[in-house]
Design a protein around this motif. Sequence first.
Motif, PDB file in Angstrom:
ATOM      1  N   GLU A 114       0.818  -1.208   0.000  1.00 24.22           N
ATOM      2  CA  GLU A 114       0.000   0.000   0.000  1.00 24.22           C
ATOM      3  C   GLU A 114       0.854   1.261   0.000  1.00 24.22           C
ATOM      4  O   GLU A 114       0.526   2.240  -0.673  1.00 24.22           O
ATOM      5  CB  GLU A 114      -0.921  -0.018   1.233  1.00 24.22           C
ATOM      6  CG  GLU A 114      -2.027   1.024   1.197  1.00 24.22           C
ATOM      7  CD  GLU A 114      -3.057   0.742   0.115  1.00 24.22           C
ATOM      8  OE1 GLU A 114      -3.773   1.685  -0.261  1.00 24.22           O
ATOM      9  OE2 GLU A 114      -3.130  -0.420  -0.370  1.00 24.22           O
ATOM     10  N   GLU A 118       0.746   4.270  -2.768  1.00 18.85           N
ATOM     11  CA  GLU A 118       0.451   5.650  -2.381  1.00 18.85           C
ATOM     12  C   GLU A 118       1.540   6.600  -2.862  1.00 18.85           C
ATOM     13  O   GLU A 118       1.258   7.690  -3.364  1.00 18.85           O
ATOM     14  CB  GLU A 118       0.300   5.744  -0.863  1.00 18.85           C
ATOM     15  CG  GLU A 118      -0.987   5.127  -0.326  1.00 18.85           C
ATOM     16  CD  GLU A 118      -1.074   5.242   1.175  1.00 18.85           C
ATOM     17  OE1 GLU A 118      -0.097   5.728   1.786  1.00 18.85           O
ATOM     18  OE2 GLU A 118      -2.112   4.844   1.741  1.00 18.85           O
ATOM     19  N   ARG A 141      -5.331   3.349  -8.427  1.00 22.34           N
ATOM     20  CA  ARG A 141      -4.541   2.204  -7.958  1.00 22.34           C
ATOM     21  C   ARG A 141      -3.939   1.441  -9.147  1.00 22.34           C
ATOM     22  O   ARG A 141      -2.774   1.035  -9.106  1.00 22.34           O
ATOM     23  CB  ARG A 141      -5.439   1.286  -7.134  1.00 22.34           C
ATOM     24  CG  ARG A 141      -4.709   0.121  -6.472  1.00 22.34           C
ATOM     25  CD  ARG A 141      -5.689  -0.702  -5.641  1.00 22.34           C
ATOM     26  NE  ARG A 141      -6.179   0.091  -4.517  1.00 22.34           N
ATOM     27  CZ  ARG A 141      -5.552   0.167  -3.339  1.00 22.34           C
ATOM     28  NH1 ARG A 141      -4.420  -0.497  -3.161  1.00 22.34           N
ATOM     29  NH2 ARG A 141      -6.063   0.885  -2.366  1.00 22.34           N
TER      30      ARG A 141
END
Length: 795
Positions: A114, A118, A141
């Motif tokens: 993650e 990001e 994403r």
Amino acid sequence: MLRQWFTRVLGLEEVGPVTYFEWFLRHPWPSIVVLLCIVAAVAFAARLYWRERGISRRRRIFLGIFRGILYTILILLLFEPVFGIEMSVKLRQSLLVLLDTSESMGIPDARKKERELEEAAMAMGKLPFEKGSQPMDARTRTEAAAARRIDLAKGILDNPNLDLFQKLEADYKLRYFSFAETVVPASGEGDELAASLRRVGATGKSTRLGTAIDDVVARYSGQPIAGVIALTDGASNEGLEPLEVARKMKDRGIPLFPVGIGVPDPPDVRVEGLVVQDTVFAKDRVPVRFRLTSKGFTNRHLDVVVTVDGKEIARQDVVLTGDTQFEEMSFLPEEGAASLTLKVAATPLPGEVVADNNHLSQNIRVIDEKIKVLYVEGKPRWEYRYLRAVLLRDYRLDVKFLLTQGDRDLPKASDRYLERFPEVAGEAFIWDLVILGDVPASYFTPAQLNRIEQLVRERGGSLLVLPGHQNPLTTYLGSPIEGILPVRLQPESWEAVEETVYPVVTSKGDEMTVVTLEVPEERNTARWARVRPLYQVPAVAGAKPAATVLATLSDFPRRREPYPLICWQRYGRGKAMFVGTDQLWRLRFKLGDRYHARYWGQVIQFLTLSRLLGENKRIQIETGHRSFRTGERVPIYANVLSEAFEPVNLAAYSIYVERPEGQAETSQIKLEPVRDVPGFYQGFFTPEIEGRYVLRASPAEREYANSVELQVATTPLEQLEPALQEDSLRKLAELSGGRYFTIRDLPTLPDQLQQQLETTIVRREKELWDLPFIFIVVLLCAATEWFFRRRYDLI
């Protein structure tokens, strides 16, 4: 205030406080001449109005002043008056920004964590940098997961959420560059500059990070530099060493701020460190050792295939550990083959970021001829017994033994034994290798010692000296054997060593297979550490200058010079090796026959293959190893001897490179002499295409020189190490006094820059003859006088 008013009136841009003000005449006439001209002009004006009796005295003086001012200004203009001022100027520091455009920056990292997703979204402007920002949608994403590194770097440069470089522009002069093999300045300003940076692609074939930093700093030498920002994955593979450049920048007060772009552990499998003999014997099983490095594939099965000339000859299923592991396979060369191309390849796994680093290849030469060995020994000591067993079971060897203190009837019972060392040239010169054991020089006649020396120097044979405890090497002082040995003898016989001392392989030894019992180096060191106690070694004064030391004693920190336990040197057309202990039988005693046989097999092959291949000639061409990459610099060495086998001293020596078929003609490479090593020359060439290259001497000398065959393959440098080199970049920043930044840390970068405004004195000069202000004064004086003369009826 007056000086500032003057600078504005004179049209001189005010960039700082005025520290000095002057005016002067540029025309070279003396000042007294100018003054006399002005006095004469003023006197003429006074006389002119003195004669005007139609107006009052006050009015004549009033008009005379205007006429005098007019004459004075015109005279001064003829002598080219100049105003000069000096001002204190504040200088803005330059901030140098480097964008890595090498091929590794084109890797689309497989981002799964993650945090990685990001950071990629932040770099592309899809997410703000503030903590607690909104979550990513599915589209963002997907884009972040597949974005290339170069796209993230470009996004950082023009990120509306970050606005980093626009903020820095207010305090610094930003200079933009892209780099890979070379440095390219970005062109234009504003929108044009941004457009030029967006157009660059990740096309560089190598990364020269250290060279790029050194280059851009040199371009602004003498100017204040606040620091260097480098957007890169840190995979520097050519040019100056980045850490050395960082230390240099520290001394100059220029901090480095690398910004890491990429993933530290992308899924990847690499085949590295292929270790296989360049020359092998037919029917001899050849070990193939290589290193596998894997990331992101723990406990996955990998299919590794070994092919020879495109034909599969071995296959192995390897379970990956997610780290570096060493594997060994083997193959049996086919009969009749003269040369082979060996290739080790791992089948790419799904999800690998790079597949071009999954294979390595090497050329192998195959010979089918027995090695003739003569082992001369005194009493049958332990070393002799173990080594004899190794020699007898090696089908490649035709071995004869000569025992000087053994059973005298052995030569009658077995043709394996000789009664004496031959003196006749025809009998003495058949041996490829003579092993000289615990035998005194007095055993040999002068003629026999000369035959050994001639065998090595003229016939390309080899001598292996394996001294024992009964007969010290000092007996060979002054004999032909002393000149052959790679060590310097001294009158003392023996030197005692502590029981904890053991053999240690040198860096030169690590580069050769002679003393390699196992890979990696750590395991090889551990195997040699078992060879103890050694009790005593021959007392020698050190290795000769031309010798190569392969192993020393572990007590070298306490010695003035490391003890040359295993070393060798060329002597004429042959080789000589010294092994300073007869305790190597402990390899078999403690570790088993495998390591003992491997060591002696490698030693014998190293000493004898050159003669079997016809390469023990007076002109020796070497390259270190035989496999290279395109674009990799190939070192070339030549040992050149005369017909008398004496070093040849030339200003340069040329060799010829035959390129792959269908390419350019043979090229000539000039080798330069190596200082303090007579007859030794070195040079380099860089192959640009893949294929087979052959290095040869000049046509007139080829009969006396060997040839070297090289295999050059296209292995992209940028694919060898696809991971973000975060540790290296952190060290780079630390050594320079800067700081390493992740993408998430970028908003804090301006706070790390210590803005130091420097001032300098600027001098500016302005000619007055073309100033509008001067002509306005002249016009006003003339017009005022004319107006009042008309009013007073003087026209």
